[in-house]
Design a protein around this motif. Structure first.
Motif, mmCIF file in Angstrom:
data_model
loop_
_atom_site.group_PDB
_atom_site.id
_atom_site.type_symbol
_atom_site.label_atom_id
_atom_site.label_comp_id
_atom_site.label_asym_id
_atom_site.label_seq_id
_atom_site.Cartn_x
_atom_site.Cartn_y
_atom_site.Cartn_z
ATOM 1 N N LEU A 171 -6.197 31.386 39.767
ATOM 2 C CA LEU A 171 -7.067 31.500 41.282
ATOM 3 C C LEU A 171 -7.858 30.882 41.506
ATOM 4 C CD1 LEU A 171 -7.105 33.644 43.480
ATOM 5 C CD2 LEU A 171 -8.474 35.279 41.811
ATOM 6 N N LYS A 172 -8.766 29.968 40.000
ATOM 7 C CA LYS A 172 -9.451 28.538 41.046
ATOM 8 C C LYS A 172 -9.039 27.474 41.249
ATOM 9 C CE LYS A 172 -13.759 30.633 38.077
ATOM 10 N NZ LYS A 172 -14.535 30.255 36.645
ATOM 11 N N LEU A 173 -7.946 27.771 40.379
ATOM 12 C CA LEU A 173 -6.983 25.932 40.614
ATOM 13 C C LEU A 173 -6.932 26.807 42.251
ATOM 14 C CD1 LEU A 173 -4.996 25.363 37.910
ATOM 15 C CD2 LEU A 173 -6.762 24.165 38.420
ATOM 16 N N VAL A 174 -5.937 27.657 42.545
ATOM 17 C CA VAL A 174 -5.542 27.954 44.412
ATOM 18 C C VAL A 174 -6.496 27.760 45.125
ATOM 19 C CG1 VAL A 174 -4.739 29.819 45.307
ATOM 20 C CG2 VAL A 174 -3.719 29.754 43.299
ATOM 21 N N LYS A 175 -7.902 28.501 44.461
ATOM 22 C CA LYS A 175 -9.137 27.953 45.939
ATOM 23 C C LYS A 175 -9.074 26.333 46.318
ATOM 24 C CE LYS A 175 -10.140 32.910 45.157
ATOM 25 N NZ LYS A 175 -11.364 33.594 45.065
ATOM 26 N N LEU A 176 -8.823 26.002 44.883
ATOM 27 C CA LEU A 176 -9.536 24.297 45.502
ATOM 28 C C LEU A 176 -8.759 24.016 46.724
ATOM 29 C CD1 LEU A 176 -9.148 23.123 41.558
ATOM 30 C CD2 LEU A 176 -11.021 24.055 42.699
ATOM 31 N N ASN A 177 -7.241 24.031 46.709
ATOM 32 C CA ASN A 177 -6.575 23.637 47.844
ATOM 33 C C ASN A 177 -6.039 24.474 48.786
ATOM 34 O OD1 ASN A 177 -5.237 22.170 49.279
ATOM 35 N ND2 ASN A 177 -5.506 20.379 48.134
ATOM 36 N N ASP A 178 -6.227 24.240 50.059
ATOM 37 C CA ASP A 178 -5.293 25.073 51.423
ATOM 38 C C ASP A 178 -4.294 24.848 51.015
ATOM 39 O OD1 ASP A 178 -7.529 27.188 51.574
ATOM 40 O OD2 ASP A 178 -8.648 26.224 52.625
ATOM 41 N N ASN A 179 -3.904 23.814 50.440
ATOM 42 C CA ASN A 179 -2.674 22.725 51.392
ATOM 43 C C ASN A 179 -1.530 24.140 49.549
ATOM 44 O OD1 ASN A 179 -0.306 22.163 51.404
ATOM 45 N ND2 ASN A 179 -1.214 19.834 50.942
ATOM 46 N N GLU A 180 -0.652 24.544 50.331
ATOM 47 C CA GLU A 180 0.731 25.646 49.759
ATOM 48 C C GLU A 180 1.129 23.908 48.543
ATOM 49 O OE1 GLU A 180 2.545 27.977 51.789
ATOM 50 O OE2 GLU A 180 0.810 29.059 52.016
ATOM 51 N N LYS A 181 1.288 22.619 49.148
ATOM 52 C CA LYS A 181 2.346 22.149 48.219
ATOM 53 C C LYS A 181 1.338 21.711 47.718
ATOM 54 C CE LYS A 181 6.141 21.413 52.050
ATOM 55 N NZ LYS A 181 6.307 20.359 53.155
ATOM 56 N N SER A 182 -0.023 22.013 47.259
ATOM 57 C CA SER A 182 -0.892 20.596 46.273
ATOM 58 C C SER A 182 -0.210 20.873 45.267
ATOM 59 C CB SER A 182 -2.358 20.733 46.570
ATOM 60 O OG SER A 182 -2.200 21.915 46.569
ATOM 61 N N PHE A 183 -1.065 19.973 44.330
ATOM 62 C CA PHE A 183 -0.310 20.152 42.689
ATOM 63 C C PHE A 183 -1.334 21.491 41.996
ATOM 64 C CE2 PHE A 183 -1.745 19.693 38.407
ATOM 65 C CZ PHE A 183 -0.725 20.170 37.600
ATOM 66 N N SER A 184 -2.294 21.612 42.376
ATOM 67 C CA SER A 184 -4.032 22.927 42.007
ATOM 68 C C SER A 184 -3.173 24.144 42.424
ATOM 69 C CB SER A 184 -4.848 22.691 41.992
ATOM 70 O OG SER A 184 -5.043 22.694 43.784
ATOM 71 N N TYR A 185 -2.048 23.733 43.550
ATOM 72 C CA TYR A 185 -2.226 25.539 44.641
ATOM 73 C C TYR A 185 -0.660 25.278 44.280
ATOM 74 C CZ TYR A 185 -1.475 28.683 47.871
ATOM 75 O OH TYR A 185 -0.912 29.902 48.636
ATOM 76 N N MET A 186 0.278 24.923 43.253
ATOM 77 C CA MET A 186 1.397 25.416 42.404
ATOM 78 C C MET A 186 1.171 25.744 41.412
ATOM 79 S SD MET A 186 4.395 22.973 44.585
ATOM 80 C CE MET A 186 3.804 21.382 44.411
ATOM 81 N N PHE A 187 0.011 24.771 40.404
ATOM 82 C CA PHE A 187 0.126 25.233 38.826
ATOM 83 C C PHE A 187 -0.715 26.396 38.970
ATOM 84 C CE2 PHE A 187 -2.171 24.298 35.180
ATOM 85 C CZ PHE A 187 -1.351 24.487 34.237
ATOM 86 N N GLY A 188 -1.650 26.849 40.373
ATOM 87 C CA GLY A 188 -2.153 27.825 40.031
ATOM 88 C C GLY A 188 -1.544 28.816 40.067
ATOM 89 N N ASN A 189 -0.527 29.462 40.846
ATOM 90 C CA ASN A 189 -0.122 30.003 41.478
ATOM 91 C C ASN A 189 0.959 30.395 40.282
ATOM 92 O OD1 ASN A 189 -0.069 31.778 43.934
ATOM 93 N ND2 ASN A 189 0.518 30.123 44.808
ATOM 94 N N LEU A 190 1.334 29.617 39.615
ATOM 95 C CA LEU A 190 2.754 29.337 38.440
ATOM 96 C C LEU A 190 1.969 30.207 37.156
ATOM 97 C CD1 LEU A 190 4.757 28.806 36.932
ATOM 98 C CD2 LEU A 190 3.610 26.531 36.012
ATOM 99 N N LEU A 191 -0.043 29.776 36.903
ATOM 100 C CA LEU A 191 -0.566 30.747 36.036
ATOM 101 C C LEU A 191 -0.802 32.137 36.292
ATOM 102 C CD1 LEU A 191 -3.165 28.090 35.490
ATOM 103 C CD2 LEU A 191 -1.066 28.475 33.560
ATOM 104 N N ILE A 192 -0.532 32.212 37.218
ATOM 105 C CA ILE A 192 -0.886 34.046 38.126
ATOM 106 C C ILE A 192 0.029 34.676 37.934
ATOM 107 C CG2 ILE A 192 -1.285 35.260 40.008
ATOM 108 C CD1 ILE A 192 -3.430 33.277 40.861
ATOM 109 N N ASN A 193 1.155 33.957 37.822
ATOM 110 C CA ASN A 193 2.095 34.560 37.651
ATOM 111 C C ASN A 193 3.793 34.875 36.741
ATOM 112 O OD1 ASN A 193 3.499 35.374 40.709
ATOM 113 N ND2 ASN A 193 3.781 33.138 41.174
ATOM 114 N N THR A 194 3.066 33.495 36.182
ATOM 115 C CA THR A 194 3.354 33.843 34.632
ATOM 116 C C THR A 194 3.190 34.809 33.345
ATOM 117 O OG1 THR A 194 4.087 31.031 34.597
ATOM 118 C CG2 THR A 194 3.613 31.884 32.970
#
Length: 296
Positions: A200-223
């Motif tokens: 969640l912290k990684l997702v909040k770092l960047n609003d761009n849904e295509k950014s690495f932090s956003y995608m990796f953060g979502n991956l951790l949450i969903n995993t």
């Protein structure tokens, strides 16, 4: 005199090398239960507010350490004065592990029937802070009790690998395994339960849904849910493998059972069969008990 000191240091070095080797072997032997311990505690440490996850986990860790402080002296006394008691405890524990493993598989294919309750009948209840703390304490107690059972098996299996060795050697090796079991398991559990928060912290770092932090953060949450489910499956298989290995190595007539197939498949089959037998025995006992109480 100097040569005597060097000889002593050489003996100590040889002893420590032997301890390291046996600690590795003992840790491998207990890996199945450690996997189940990891899965169980990861599940029990989730479902709390993010601010309470680590305090809850710390409480369970302290309880686990206390469990081992109680179990270790008893195990060493058995080893010193009644070695047969270690083998007996190992086999009884193996039956429990096989039963638990088979029961999980059975309930996966034959889910327990629960009374269906319509959503209209369910009212949302806001728990007070005191009630939430009581629920938290109950969950911690449950986790510590489960850990006690698993800790008994970890200690006994580790002790079984060094039975017949000098008592000091046994104490060092089994204590090392117990420490690894506590720190290793709960350290990994801490990482798992905080995985979604880190995501969640990684997702909040960047609003761009295509950014690495956003995608990796979502991956951790969903995993996270998949990780916990996977650990549960791996832990169940490992329970049956460990149980089967206990019976094959400690019961003479099973040494030559299905010798032509790979040992891990044989261990799994033996664990599954013993688990089935234990499951049937428990069901029969519970049925008889229910009939007796009905008559009263």
């Amino acid at each position: 005199m100097a040569s005597g000191f060097f000889a002593l240091f050489d003996d100590i070095a040889a002893l420590m090398d032997d301890v390291v080797v046996m600690s590795k072997i003992s840790t491998k032997k207990t890996a199945g239960i450690l996997g189940d311990d990891l899965a169980v505690n990861a599940e029990k440490a989730t479902g709390f507010l993010a601010s309470r996850e680590l305090p809850v986990l710390w409480a369970i860790t302290k309880g686990s350490a206390l469990n081992k402080l109680i179990i270790l002296p008893i195990a060493f006394l058995l080893s010193a004065f009644a070695p047969w008691g270690v083998t007996l405890a190992l086999i009884l524990g193996g039956i429990y592990l096989a039963f638990e493993g088979f029961e999980k598989i059975f309930h996966f294919f034959v889910p327990e029937k629960h009374d269906e309750v319509s959503t209209k009948e369910v009212e949302q209840v806001d728990l007070s802070e005191e009630d939430m703390m009581l629920a938290e304490k109950a969950k911690v107690k449950s986790a510590i009790f489960t850990d006690f059972i698993l800790s008994v098996e970890i200690v006994i299996i580790a002790l079984g690998t060094v039975i017949g060795r000098p008592i000091l050697f046994q104490i060092i090796v089994v204590s090392i395994v117990a420490i690894i079991a506590t720190i290793g398991v709960y350290g990994i559990v801490a990482l798992i339960v905080r995985m979604d928060d880190f995501g969640l912290k990684l997702v909040k770092l960047n609003d761009n849904e295509k950014s690495f932090s956003y995608m990796f953060g979502n991956l951790l949450i969903n995993t996270l849910p998949w990780v916990i489910r996977s650990l549960s499956v791996i832990g169940t298989i490992a329970l049956l493998l460990v149980a089967g290995g206990i019976f094959v190595h400690n019961i003479d007539f099973l040494h030559h059972f299905l010798e032509t197939i790979p040992s891990f498949i044989r261990d799994f089959i033996v664990g599954l069969l013993v688990g089935l037998a234990a499951f049937i025995a428990v069901k029969i006992f519970m049925g008889i008990k229910k009939l007796i109480f009905k008559k009263k």
